[in-house]
Design a protein around this motif. Structure first.
Motif, short mmCIF file in Angstrom:
data_model
loop_
_atom_site.label_atom_id
_atom_site.label_comp_id
_atom_site.label_asym_id
_atom_site.label_seq_id
_atom_site.Cartn_x
_atom_site.Cartn_y
_atom_site.Cartn_z
N GLY A 96 0.72 -1.21 -0.02
CA GLY A 96 0.09 -0.10 -0.02
C GLY A 96 0.86 1.47 0.05
N THR A 97 1.86 1.29 0.72
CA THR A 97 2.58 2.49 0.91
C THR A 97 3.46 2.70 -0.53
N HIS A 130 -4.03 7.29 5.82
CA HIS A 130 -2.82 6.57 6.25
C HIS A 130 -1.69 7.12 6.36
N TYR A 181 -8.10 3.10 8.37
CA TYR A 181 -7.58 2.09 9.13
C TYR A 181 -7.99 2.47 10.53
N ASP A 206 -7.79 5.60 -1.40
CA ASP A 206 -7.00 4.61 -0.66
C ASP A 206 -7.96 3.35 -0.16
N CYS A 208 -6.54 0.40 -0.07
CA CYS A 208 -5.68 -0.53 0.50
C CYS A 208 -6.27 -1.70 1.03
N LEU A 209 -6.98 -1.23 2.12
CA LEU A 209 -7.63 -1.99 2.89
C LEU A 209 -8.87 -2.85 2.41
N HIS A 242 -2.23 -8.20 -0.54
CA HIS A 242 -1.69 -8.89 0.48
C HIS A 242 -2.47 -8.30 1.68
N LYS A 243 -3.67 -7.81 1.52
CA LYS A 243 -4.57 -7.58 2.69
C LYS A 243 -5.77 -8.70 2.59
C1 LIG Z 1 -6.09 2.25 4.78
C2 LIG Z 1 -4.62 1.98 4.57
N1 LIG Z 1 -3.61 2.59 3.61
C3 LIG Z 1 -2.51 1.94 3.31
C4 LIG Z 1 -1.95 1.14 4.23
C5 LIG Z 1 -0.26 0.98 3.91
O1 LIG Z 1 -0.20 -0.32 3.58
P1 LIG Z 1 1.19 -1.11 3.51
O2 LIG Z 1 1.45 -1.42 5.17
O3 LIG Z 1 1.00 -2.67 2.80
O4 LIG Z 1 2.29 -0.28 2.91
C6 LIG Z 1 -2.64 0.47 5.02
C7 LIG Z 1 -2.10 -0.35 5.93
O5 LIG Z 1 -2.63 -0.94 6.90
C8 LIG Z 1 -3.99 1.01 5.23
O6 LIG Z 1 -4.64 0.50 6.43
#
Ligand SMILES: Cc1ncc(COP(=O)(O)O)c(C=O)c1O
Length: 411
Positions: A96-97, A130, A181, A206, A208-209, A242-243
């Motif tokens: 995600g980052t 995040h 998050y 975002d 990611c989650l 990977h989540k």
């Molecule tokens: C909403 C959200 N964005 C971005 C990220 C970042 O993901 P990563 O830890 O895979 O880099 C997270 C990680 O928990 C997240 O919850």
């Protein structure tokens, strides 16, 4: 550095010894960091795929047509779940980052192209976004404007619009979380994207989650507000395989609305004695393992597998929410939209409650406002025991030991 190499058995034993203090996620004691299906066949399959591809290097796609094909199929699958942006406008990143980093970089460079004299680019996010966003800003020389969330935990569209207006031509990107998050709450994507579009500013979602769970959440009848490319004005979106895609670590999909936007990620260097160097993501060498494992997770589960796991996650989330609500002295900070939330104590110290849970082996993240819980399918097996321990912790805890609210860290 060790002088003489270790025998394989001694080395494995040493590794096992070192892991003794690690969190017991297989036993359902982790509520972040790991997404535990509890499906051993799935786990073993991924482990064998990782082993098969861990030496391969996606840096040079011309010698690994398999990795190109696998990445393409992962991106295509992701795009089909989020409103069908062109798969050619996506890529796989390490997490995600990195996806967020690249979304910020694309927005910065798009702003430089549109308004070359605007000054330092800036992004506008809610304070629930995040930390990858401020991290990207720090690396990329971009200003981060952080706006407090509304009383219901969601991004404050009016306040973010005012922040974008104050930036004028410097506003490069508006961010929405699906969900954030800390509270598991989905921001008003439609309003945020419209606000960004009115100002000719890019808008990143975002997810990611939520990206690999929300598509199935709506299929099982749960309410899901518009959150992806079907919303006009959304220009990029991140979703981590990977989540809740249940792949091994190191895989996130970043999608743009257009291939032109993706081209802004491209780095090409043709003035090197080593020859032409081109790359779309931040890493040089890229292990083939997460690419192949992401493909394997998606193809092993299929839509019906993700729907089945979403049902389990939904049911366990309801059990946790009801169970915590029934414990005298505890409450949820906000009702969550998905499978993660924060809970707090009415009057007792939530830190002291967390201390008792730690002593009983449950790893709950501490946030400034309470304890954080994110549900995996395997938690179905431990929910009753967890809730009994939590009730006991509220009734019997002692003094707060003052453990800090931390998520990542430097050891
Ligand atoms: C909403 C959200 N964005 C971005 C990220 C970042 O993901 P990563 O830890 O895979 O880099 C997270 C990680 O928990 C997240 O919850």
């Amino acid at each position: 550095m060790i002088e003489h190499g270790m025998a394989a058995d001694d080395l494995r034993a040493r590794l096992q010894e070192l892991r003794a203090g690690d969190i017991d996620w297989r036993g359902g004691h982790a509520f972040s960091l790991v997404y535990n299906t509890g499906d051993h066949e799935h786990e073993e399959l991924l482990e064998s795929v990782v082993a098969a591809f861990c030496h391969e290097n996606a840096l040079n796609p011309f010698v690994y047509p398999s990795l190109v094909q696998l990445e393409h199929e992962v991106v295509e699958a992701a795009a089909s779940l989020v409103g069908n942006p062109p798969p050619a406008a996506g890529c796989l990143t390490s997490g995600g980052t990195e996806s967020i980093f690249l979304a910020v970089q694309v927005a910065r460079d798009e702003l430089f192209a549109r308004h070359p004299d605007s000054g330092r680019p800036a992004i506008v996010t809610a304070d629930t976004a995040h930390p990858a966003f401020p991290k990207a800003c720090k690396y990329l020389g971009v200003e981060h404007v952080r706006v407090p969330h509304r009383q219901d935990g969601r991004a404050d569209v009016d306040a973010m619009a005012a922040a974008a207006d104050a930036l004028g031509d410097r506003a490069a990107l508006v961010v929405a979380s699906s969900p954030c998050y800390p509270y598991g709450i989905i921001d008003p994507v439609t309003e945020l994207a419209a606000m960004a579009a009115e100002r000719d500013v890019l808008c990143h979602v975002d997810a990611c989650l939520g990206g690999w769970l929300l598509p199935f959440w709506s299929r099982i009848g749960e309410p899901v507000p518009p959150w992806h490319f079907e919303v006009e004005g959304v220009t990029s979106l991140s979703m981590d395989v990977h989540k809740y895609g249940y792949a091994t670590k190191g895989a996130s999909v970043l999608l743009h609305r257009t291939t032109d936007l993706r081209m802004r990620q491209l780095f090409v260097y043709d003035d090197w004695p080593g020859g032409l160097y081109g790359s779309l993501t931040t890493a040089g060498t890229r292990s083939g393992a997460p690419i192949a494992a992401a493909w394997a997770a998606i193809h092993h589960l299929g839509i019906d597998g993700y729907v089945r796991l979403a049902e389990v996650v939904r049911d366990v989330t309801h059990r946790f929410v009801a169970g915590i609500g029934a414990i005298d002295g505890l409450h949820l900070t906000f009702p969550p939209d998905l499978s993660l939330f924060e809970f707090a104590a009415d009057s007792a110290s939530i830190g002291a409650v967390g201390d008792v849970m730690d002593d009983r082996g449950w790893h709950l993240d501490r946030q400034p406002g309470g304890l954080h819980l994110m549900v995996s399918p395997f938690h179905a097996e431990v929910a009753d025991r967890f809730l009994a321990d939590l009730a006991d912790a509220v009734a019997t805890h002692g003094e707060d030991r003052g453990k800090a609210a931390t998520y990542g860290g430097v050891a």
